[in-house]
Design a protein around this motif. Structure first.
Motif, PDB file in Angstrom:
ATOM      1  N   GLN A 461      -9.046-122.370  52.641  1.00  0.00           N
ATOM      2  CA  GLN A 461      -9.668-121.654  53.952  1.00  0.00           C
ATOM      3  C   GLN A 461      -9.887-122.509  54.919  1.00  0.00           C
ATOM      4  OE1 GLN A 461      -9.535-118.276  54.580  1.00  0.00           O
ATOM      5  NE2 GLN A 461     -10.963-118.558  56.194  1.00  0.00           N
ATOM      6  N   MET A 462     -10.401-123.675  54.772  1.00  0.00           N
ATOM      7  CA  MET A 462     -10.794-124.461  55.806  1.00  0.00           C
ATOM      8  C   MET A 462      -9.700-124.950  56.578  1.00  0.00           C
ATOM      9  SD  MET A 462     -14.308-124.860  55.935  1.00  0.00           S
ATOM     10  CE  MET A 462     -14.121-123.176  55.647  1.00  0.00           C
ATOM     11  N   ASN A 463      -8.575-125.314  55.775  1.00  0.00           N
ATOM     12  CA  ASN A 463      -7.360-125.727  56.253  1.00  0.00           C
ATOM     13  C   ASN A 463      -6.856-124.452  57.239  1.00  0.00           C
ATOM     14  OD1 ASN A 463      -5.218-127.823  56.513  1.00  0.00           O
ATOM     15  ND2 ASN A 463      -3.997-126.153  55.650  1.00  0.00           N
ATOM     16  N   TYR A 464      -6.898-123.468  56.791  1.00  0.00           N
ATOM     17  CA  TYR A 464      -6.414-122.295  57.597  1.00  0.00           C
ATOM     18  C   TYR A 464      -7.188-122.198  58.689  1.00  0.00           C
ATOM     19  CZ  TYR A 464      -5.707-117.100  58.593  1.00  0.00           C
ATOM     20  OH  TYR A 464      -5.673-115.981  58.977  1.00  0.00           O
ATOM     21  N   HIS A 616      -8.507-116.085  70.217  1.00  0.00           N
ATOM     22  CA  HIS A 616      -9.817-116.443  69.371  1.00  0.00           C
ATOM     23  C   HIS A 616     -10.940-116.792  70.468  1.00  0.00           C
ATOM     24  CE1 HIS A 616      -8.815-115.222  65.122  1.00  0.00           C
ATOM     25  NE2 HIS A 616      -7.632-115.641  65.687  1.00  0.00           N
ATOM     26  N   VAL A 617     -12.121-116.021  70.744  1.00  0.00           N
ATOM     27  CA  VAL A 617     -13.003-116.718  71.350  1.00  0.00           C
ATOM     28  C   VAL A 617     -14.294-117.012  70.757  1.00  0.00           C
ATOM     29  CG1 VAL A 617     -12.294-115.452  73.604  1.00  0.00           C
ATOM     30  CG2 VAL A 617     -13.993-114.186  71.896  1.00  0.00           C
ATOM     31  N   ARG A 618     -14.330-116.507  69.616  1.00  0.00           N
ATOM     32  CA  ARG A 618     -15.287-117.003  68.390  1.00  0.00           C
ATOM     33  C   ARG A 618     -14.680-117.339  67.205  1.00  0.00           C
ATOM     34  NH1 ARG A 618     -19.740-112.318  68.224  1.00  0.00           N
ATOM     35  NH2 ARG A 618     -18.037-110.856  68.040  1.00  0.00           N
ATOM     36  N   ASP A 619     -15.411-117.858  66.342  1.00  0.00           N
ATOM     37  CA  ASP A 619     -14.683-118.384  64.983  1.00  0.00           C
ATOM     38  C   ASP A 619     -14.238-117.214  64.153  1.00  0.00           C
ATOM     39  OD1 ASP A 619     -17.040-117.460  63.417  1.00  0.00           O
ATOM     40  OD2 ASP A 619     -17.954-119.334  63.801  1.00  0.00           O
ATOM     41  N   THR A 679     -14.209-130.416  68.435  1.00  0.00           N
ATOM     42  CA  THR A 679     -15.248-129.324  68.853  1.00  0.00           C
ATOM     43  C   THR A 679     -14.965-128.269  67.899  1.00  0.00           C
ATOM     44  OG1 THR A 679     -15.160-130.057  70.875  1.00  0.00           O
ATOM     45  CG2 THR A 679     -15.897-127.662  70.638  1.00  0.00           C
ATOM     46  N   LEU A 680     -13.714-127.807  67.616  1.00  0.00           N
ATOM     47  CA  LEU A 680     -13.419-126.749  66.739  1.00  0.00           C
ATOM     48  C   LEU A 680     -13.816-126.815  65.183  1.00  0.00           C
ATOM     49  CD1 LEU A 680      -9.927-125.682  67.976  1.00  0.00           C
ATOM     50  CD2 LEU A 680     -12.151-124.377  68.506  1.00  0.00           C
ATOM     51  N   GLU A 681     -13.616-128.015  64.672  1.00  0.00           N
ATOM     52  CA  GLU A 681     -14.199-128.538  63.350  1.00  0.00           C
ATOM     53  C   GLU A 681     -15.769-128.248  63.467  1.00  0.00           C
ATOM     54  OE1 GLU A 681     -12.802-132.115  62.081  1.00  0.00           O
ATOM     55  OE2 GLU A 681     -10.865-131.762  62.552  1.00  0.00           O
ATOM     56  N   ALA A 682     -16.362-128.677  64.371  1.00  0.00           N
ATOM     57  CA  ALA A 682     -17.729-128.417  64.351  1.00  0.00           C
ATOM     58  C   ALA A 682     -18.488-127.102  64.138  1.00  0.00           C
ATOM     59  CB  ALA A 682     -18.476-129.128  65.707  1.00  0.00           C
ATOM     60  N   LEU A 683     -17.652-126.047  64.644  1.00  0.00           N
ATOM     61  CA  LEU A 683     -17.972-124.740  64.465  1.00  0.00           C
ATOM     62  C   LEU A 683     -18.050-124.317  63.172  1.00  0.00           C
ATOM     63  CD1 LEU A 683     -15.642-123.107  67.323  1.00  0.00           C
ATOM     64  CD2 LEU A 683     -18.069-123.657  67.501  1.00  0.00           C
ATOM     65  N   TYR A 684     -17.333-125.093  62.172  1.00  0.00           N
ATOM     66  CA  TYR A 684     -17.399-124.647  60.755  1.00  0.00           C
ATOM     67  C   TYR A 684     -18.230-125.511  60.007  1.00  0.00           C
ATOM     68  CZ  TYR A 684     -13.521-121.442  62.254  1.00  0.00           C
ATOM     69  OH  TYR A 684     -12.881-120.905  63.164  1.00  0.00           O
ATOM     70  N   LYS A 685     -19.109-126.110  60.680  1.00  0.00           N
ATOM     71  CA  LYS A 685     -20.118-127.284  60.058  1.00  0.00           C
ATOM     72  C   LYS A 685     -20.551-126.909  58.632  1.00  0.00           C
ATOM     73  CE  LYS A 685     -24.039-130.230  60.724  1.00  0.00           C
ATOM     74  NZ  LYS A 685     -24.980-130.501  61.544  1.00  0.00           N
ATOM     75  N   GLN A 686     -21.380-125.490  58.771  1.00  0.00           N
ATOM     76  CA  GLN A 686     -21.914-124.837  57.497  1.00  0.00           C
ATOM     77  C   GLN A 686     -20.911-124.548  56.486  1.00  0.00           C
ATOM     78  OE1 GLN A 686     -25.174-124.485  56.966  1.00  0.00           O
ATOM     79  NE2 GLN A 686     -24.413-123.938  54.859  1.00  0.00           N
TER      80      GLN A 686
END
Length: 816
Positions: A461-464, A616-619, A679-686
């Motif tokens: 999922q993270m890779n996706y 996409h404008v949000r994660d 920056t995009l990776e940081a959106l999925y920090k949690q």
């Protein structure tokens, strides 16, 4: 040292391999549990010392646009005044409104100038705040410190950053200038809170008592928070009803001036203060929050790891009992009671657990470094006092009892007569005990395979999320934020456009746009309407707004489905919308949308000139929403720079060139450009943090399970020594014997796979539901986890199986 303790140490030394395996398994488990305990205890300690916490609440706002609900952590500013005047039963209403300050200027104790830019953690409130939050006052009077509009209260740390080592009394009366125009005098200094808290403010202004216009009831900012303390015995249900009535009356009053569709709704929620730190469902950009479900999952994970470690200890300890049967029988012949024998095992277990806890400390230090980016900020500096000792005491006692009870009981079942007859310890009921050990091994591998499957699915999922088509091209794009102080400065204002034009002329740059990135943390939305001539009522939809320039669509390689790009302009006079907005307004096709007029409710309408493919404008936790792209120069404070070519080696020279031009334009400002991918990776920090924790738990569970499997392999090889010798005399090959010994373990892992698969599927399916866009759970993911588990089991058992197969058959047949 006591003689019995010495004898226990000697025994542990004689059985060094098993002692090491036992200590290692428990140490790894204890280390993981300690990390989990520190995280959980830290999160649950937030504002734990707040007085009258049970009667303290926070008011939040619920909003629905187009059937999509959301919560905002703020409240319309006039609400706190209305509650004070109209709602009985409230002991205290505390407004805490965030303040945005560009510059702070003062002089330290040596009269040297102090300048702080973009100061954070500043709020406007009144004396009720200090009645609710128990600060220790170092200087000033809490009842009078915020009496005048020119007053300011500082925390000790903030006073130290402004005035150095000056005493709190010496800080009183100091003058601070904000935004080069407003001066305030320090009227109080308070000690920083000594526990984790959501009250992070360091500077406190007096909140001005003003008469708010009706329009303020339509504004809700997450930085404008309101806390309530109800009187003892007050009916919170009645209080909430009265608050809702105030909101409903104002909402109805607004609709007379501003027609709102029935799909737009707003309400208020009285949230118990104990839930505030865990309210991850609330949209607010500031402050650290924790997910209560994740905390409960971590607690469950810690319990599972302790259970796995105890199972491992039981298997390894019982595997040694055949070798101890003679000494046990002798002790019983010499008069040792069952209680004394149990005391020996429990004492050895206690000593092993104690040594494991000692070993766990350096392992924990390593774990902190490995998990450094997901450890909550401030956790390592927070000490819980005696909780630490109590936790270790509970862990020491609990593991000792869980791990040692069954081996201790088993020791009492040894019959001296059986020893004399050469039957050993396992003759009576040995099949039942072996079956129990197999059940325990299956249980261990069920847990391990659930974690393995979770690791595979979460990783996929993270890779996706990072590789899925976003509707725009993010590769080779550099983002540069223009600080607010520069964008609005009379010296530097609008220089971002000069810098953009300079960069466009460089050969290493493909395109430059002055705008905000398509997918980011921040977003802006408003209600837009379209008047269809065939209908009396307009179509109204909540639309996400993106302020762009003419280079934006080309910079991100967005696909135009119909119409054209926006024309050069400093203000909004036309729109490009996405496919979802086309459907939201009821247009049959992108082509049909071209030329139609839309605009914010009760404001000027402008034509739709283009339609772009959805992006996409949000994660991926949120679905794609209707979006309108438009020009508005005053809010465009970011550079989006697409590098030319595909060779990263060439990009380095281009990046140095960009940085050089940046410093030429902003000589005193640090260059902070970074690739959009980061920056995009940081959106999925949690999400990445959750994945890292599952990976760690998987590793721990696998290691401990392998130790237990090794112990069972030793036991089986010992029990089948004569059988192996006979088979070899009769011509069995080494390969055949190895396969024979391994087949039982493969069966156990296979059984664990059958049990673990539905459990893992259920857990991962629930986790994936949190994403609007997610992978599909495929059968091969579970098959792969089963194959991994089998390979781990084969690798673990192979050494002992080969060793038994290569043993001398004559020596094996002589074994008693």
């Amino acid at each position: 040292m006591n003689l019995s303790v010495k004898s226990m140490f000697r025994r542990l030394w004689r059985q060094r391999l098993f002692s090491f395996l036992n200590i290692a398994g428990i140490a790894i488990s204890v280390s993981a549990c300690w990390v989990i305990y520190r995280i959980v205890s830290y999160e649950y300690s937030f504002d734990s010392q707040l007085p009258d916490r049970a009667n303290t609440y926070r008011l939040v706002t619920g909003l629905i646009f187009d059937e999509k609900g959301d919560y905002n952590g703020g409240v319309s500013k006039p609400m706190y005044q209305a509650m004070r005047e109209q709602v009985p039963g409230l002991k205290r209403v505390v407004p805490v409104f965030g303040q945005w300050v560009n510059t702070v200027e003062t002089k330290d104790v040596r009269q040297r100038p102090v300048l702080v830019e973009n100061a954070q953690d500043i709020v406007a409130t009144d004396s009720s705040y200090f009645m609710m939050v128990p600060y220790t006052w170092l200087a000033g009077n809490p009842a009078t410190a915020l009496q005048t509009p020119e007053s300011v209260v500082l925390t000790e740390s903030r006073a130290r950053s402004y005035f150095g080592a000056a005493s709190p009394e010496a800080v009183l009366g100091r003058v601070i200038t904000y935004n080069k125009e407003k001066t305030r005098t320090v009227t109080g200094v308070v000690k920083d809170l000594g526990y984790p808290s959501e009250f992070t403010a360091k500077e406190f202004f007096r909140l001005q008592q003003v008469e708010y216009p009706l329009a303020e009831w339509t504004n809700t900012s997450g930085s404008d928070k309101v806390y309530l303390q109800v009187a003892t015995g007050a009916d919170t249900g009645r209080i909430m009803t009265q608050i809702s009535r105030i909101g409903a009356d104002k909402w109805a009053e607004q609709t007379k001036h501003w027609s709102l569709p029935s799909t737009v709704k707003r309400w208020f929620k009285l949230m118990p203060f104990g839930d505030s730190h865990f309210s991850t469902y609330i949209s607010e950009g500031n402050g650290h929050k924790a997910n209560r479900s994740v905390m409960r999952g971590l607690i469950g994970l810690g319990v599972l790891l302790v259970i796995v470690a105890c199972i491992n200890f039981v298997n390894l300890t019982t595997a040694q009992l055949p070798q101890r049967s003679l000494s046990i029988g002798v002790r019983k012949v010499l008069g040792s009671s069952n209680r004394q024998l149990m005391r020996i095992i429990m004492g050895e277990t206690f000593l092993i657990v104690l040594l494991a806890i000692v070993v766990a400390f350096p392992l924990t230090t390593v774990a902190y470094r490995f998990l450094g980016d997901i450890i909550p900020e401030g956790m390592l500096n927070y000490t819980a006092g005696w909780d630490f000792v109590l936790f270790l005491a509970v862990l020491l006692t609990g593991i000792t009892l869980l791990a040692g009870s069954y081996p201790a009981w088993l020791m009492t079942r040894v019959q001296p007569a059986g020893i004399i007859q050469g039957q050993g310890v396992l003759n009576t009921g040995s099949n039942r005990r072996l079956a129990l050990r197999k059940v325990l091994i299956v249980f261990q591998f069920v847990i391990a395979q659930v974690f393995i499957a979770g690791t595979l699915i979460m990783g996929a999922q993270m890779n996706y999320t990072l590789k899925k088509e976003l509707g725009f091209s993010k590769d080779a794009v550099i983002l540069v934020d223009i600080p607010w102080k520069l964008a609005k400065s009379p010296v530097y204002g609008n220089k971002q456009y000069v810098l953009a034009d300079a960069l466009r002329n460089e050969t290493g740059i493909a395109a430059v746009s002055v705008a905000r990135a398509p997918l980011s943390n921040g977003y802006n939305s408003s209600m837009y309407e379209y008047f269809n001539g065939k209908k009396q009522d307009p179509v109204r939809r909540q639309i996400f707004k993106k302020f762009i320039d003419t280079a934006y669509i080309r910079t991100y390689n967005m696909q135009l489905l119909a119409g054209r790009n926006i024309s050069p302009s400093d203000t909004t006079n036309e729109f490009v919308i996405n496919e979802t907005a086309v459907k939201a307004f009821g247009f049959a096709s992108p082509q049909e949308a071209i030329g139609k007029m839309i605009g914010q409710v009760s404001q000027t309408q402008f034509p739709i000139v283009g339609v772009v493919k959805d992006f996409h404008v949000r994660d991926f936790h949120a679905s794609i929403d209707p979006v309108a792209l438009m020009a508005l120069k005053d809010v465009s404070n970011g550079l989006n720079i697409r590098l030319a070519g595909n060779d990263p080696a060439q990009w380095q020279a281009t990046l140095k060139m960009i940085e050089k031009k940046w410093h030429a334009m902003y000589p005193d400002e640090e260059w902070k450009g970074q690739f959009y991918d980061q920056t995009l990776e940081a959106l999925y920090k949690q999400d990445r943090a959750d994945s890292r924790l599952v990976n760690l738990a998987t590793g721990v569970a696998i290691v401990i399970s392998c130790l237990g499997l090794f112990g069972l392999a030793v036991l089986v090889a010992f029990q089948r020594t004569k059988e192996i010798g006979i088979r070899k005399v009769l011509g069995a090959t080494v390969t055949g014997i190895v396969q024979l010994l391994m087949s039982d373990f493969v069966k156990l892992v296979t059984i664990a796979f059958v049990i673990a698969t539905p459990i893992a599927w259920w857990g991962m399916d629930r986790w994936l539901r949190g994403f609007a866009y997610s992978i599909k759970i495929e059968w091969w993911m579970f098959a792969l986890s089963g194959v991994i588990a089998v390979l781990i089991a084969v690798f673990t058992v192979s050494f002992q199986a080969v060793k038994a197969a290569l043993s001398n058959p004559i020596k094996s047949l002589r074994t008693v």
